[in-house]
Enzyme design. Structure first.
Site, PDB file in Angstrom:
ATOM      1  N   ASP A   1       7.767   0.923  -9.141  1.00  0.00           N
ATOM      2  CA  ASP A   1       8.930   0.786 -10.013  1.00  0.00           C
ATOM      3  C   ASP A   1      10.032   1.762  -9.594  1.00  0.00           C
ATOM      4  OD1 ASP A   1      10.061  -0.381 -12.502  1.00  0.00           O
ATOM      5  OD2 ASP A   1       9.962   1.697 -13.215  1.00  0.00           O
TER       6      ASP A   1
ATOM      7  N   GLU B   1      -5.441   4.960   4.552  1.00  0.00           N
ATOM      8  CA  GLU B   1      -6.843   5.368   4.450  1.00  0.00           C
ATOM      9  C   GLU B   1      -7.698   4.311   3.761  1.00  0.00           C
ATOM     10  OE1 GLU B   1      -7.188   9.202   2.619  1.00  0.00           O
ATOM     11  OE2 GLU B   1      -5.303   9.911   3.509  1.00  0.00           O
TER      12      GLU B   1
END
Length: 543
Positions: free
Chosen positions: A217, A268
């Site tokens: 956002d 990751e």
């Protein structure tokens, strides 16, 4: 063999999931936005919840989308539809708990769907423990995590809230604090390292629970001018987003370092992604947020904000393709979301708006890149009328009623024609927003049996998009001829033209191949071509 699943009294065929999608699934994904509070209520309190979403996953798999993005599920102060967050690593009791979200993710995976969460890094709720500590003690470490200014007669500068009025409010002890949205949403100070560290914990918390990424956002926000200088002037954003008139509050260069760090965290976790809400007027600037070491995508709102015209849509498609190509990123197309009037209403309402919305859907789903659908657009929902006394949107209240607000695009989904239209179980409380009379005519249960319905059109389009590499996965060129817009999509060894007649007269379109799909049944051959009615789109596969 596919399974059969039943929801809301309707049986859906579960699609086959042949194999795990590639790590670049997001480049061409169709992502379905779920406005959590309005999607499905499982316990009868009138509020949509995670268990409700979980019960509707077979529908999303049947529809043919690749992922769902869920609007904020966090404990919230309730001032702005969940975008005023109290605790980023929890679930609001209205929606369930963390175990409910984990179960939703697991069920979605089994159906070949991914789950993307909303994350809100620009501001917190004024009820967040940090802000409460800052209010109690101006010298606390938490106070440096927000933007405070000492007591004075006037606000520190001319910055304005997007929801109306000044962007500064007073604390009980006379200090000023910054909120570029509602007063209940104080802006965070991202120059304090504690803010960045805490959000990295939040990302890992949810990634460890199997989510496939985040919609970020206000990704163009976070940092503000450190000297708090006045904006140059003018407080009406351009048609397409914020421009140089708000140079001190948005798009500061330091924000890109945040996305580089967040990208490294997502790296990751295989197959995860970040998509940013970047409401800037300059599409070249929007695209920079999707450079290879930043977010995977940044939403392109040109089609969402363009009027129904060949020139506007052609420019929206062409400029987006050019801007994102410069950084090697796919375009993320949007026609509707929880902040904008429904496209049926934007495009004229009634039969006219519906015809145009059908045509626009085929255009968007043909374009290379990803497509973001907002729950209910596949049903052709119009903007609902919400009485003033039932409204919840702070925009309506902050503007003194001058702005209608966004409640009309957030009315609960109609699933069937039973009590509560299938949104809630029988005997439930009234929905959190009132459902308009006659809303049952848009119900999923009615449309899925209708070969000419909006829902059927979306499902067919999504199936064809998955089967034809020219759609969504190819390259595209844009041409116009009067009121006719043509996008030529090439992928694999095939070419598909998406032709849209945006005028008021029937247009004759060359057609040497076959019709894959049209937004209307009113097509007929004329000489060596195809007579394309006004406000109609067609996919043509070339021989």
């Amino acid at each position: 063999m596919s399974r059969r699943l039943s929801i809301a009294g309707t049986t859906w065929a579960d699609r086959q999931v042949a194999s795990e999608p590639s790590s670049a699934w997001w480049r061409t994904a169709v992502v379905y936005q779920v406005y959590l509070r309005s999607f499905a209520d499982s316990n009868g309190d009138g509020i949509g919840d995670l268990a409700g979403v979980r019960s509707r996953l077979p529908y999303l798999a049947w529809l043919g989308v690749d992922a769902l993005w869920i609007n904020p599920h966090y404990p919230s102060g309730g001032a702005d539809g969940g975008y005023d967050v109290v605790d980023y690593r929890a679930v609001d009791p209205d929606y369930g708990d963390v175990a409910d979200l984990e179960a939703l993710v697991a069920d979605a995976r089994r159906l070949g769907l991914r789950v993307v969460l909303d994350v809100v890094p620009n501001h917190t709720s004024d009820r967040h423990p940090w802000f409460q500590a800052a209010l109690a003690d101006a010298d606390s470490p938490e106070a440096s995590r927000y933007h405070f200014a000492p007591p004075s007669e006037a606000p520190p500068n001319n910055w304005q809230s997007l929801f109306g009025g000044p962007a500064w409010s007073r604390t009980p002890d006379g200090r000023w604090y910054l909120h570029l949205f509602a007063p209940e949403q104080p802006d965070l100070n991202w120059r304090d390292p504690a803010v960045a560290a805490d959000f990295e914990k939040t990302l890992r918390f949810w990634l460890d629970r199997g989510v496939s990424g985040f919609r970020v956002d206000v990704a163009y926000g976070l940092f503000k001018d450190p000297a708090l200088r006045d904006n140059p002037g003018g407080y009406s954003p351009t048609l397409f987003g914020h421009g140089p008139e708000q140079a001190m509050t948005w798009n500061q260069p330091e924000v890109h370092d945040v996305w580089r760090r967040w990208r490294s965290i997502c790296d990751e976790y295989p197959d995860t992604m970040l998509v940013g809400e970047v409401c800037l007027a300059d599409l070249d600037q929007v695209a920079l947020y999707s450079r290879p070491d930043e977010m995977h995508q940044s939403l392109s709102f040109r089609l969402l904000k363009s009027p129904w015209s060949t020139e506007a849509f052609a420019d929206g498609v062409r400029t987006a393709l050019e801007a994102f190509a410069q950084v090697g990123a796919p375009v993320s197309w949007v026609l509707g979301n929880h902040d904008k009037d429904r496209q049926v209403s934007r495009f004229g309402g009634g039969a006219l708006g519906t015809a145009r919305a059908r045509a626009a859907a085929l255009l968007m789903l043909a374009l290379p890149g990803s497509a973001y659908l907002y729950a209910g657009e596949e049903l052709g929902l119009p903007q609902a009328h919400v009485p003033d006394e039932a409204k919840r949107d702070p925009i309506f209240f902050r503007s003194g009623g001058a702005r209608t607000g966004r409640d009309g695009c957030r009315v609960p989904m109609p699933w069937n024609t039973a009590e509560s239209l299938g949104f809630s179980p029988a005997g439930a409380a009234e929905p959190w927003l009132p459902v308009p009379p006659g809303w049952d005519r848009y119900a999923v249960s009615r449309q899925h049996r209708d070969g000419g319905s909006m829902l059927t059109l979306y499902r067919r389009a999504l199936a064809l998009r998955g089967a034809h590499p020219a759609l969504g996965s190819g390259t595209a060129t844009v041409d116009t001829d009067g009121d006719v817009l043509t996008v030529r999509c090439v992928g694999g060894d095939e070419t598909v033209r998406c032709v849209v007649n945006m005028g008021t007269e029937t247009a004759l379109v060359g057609c040497s191949g076959s019709v894959l799909l049209a937004s209307t049944a009113r097509l007929h051959r004329s000489g060596g071509g195809l007579a394309l009615p006004p406000d109609t789109a067609v996919w043509l596969i070339e021989d």
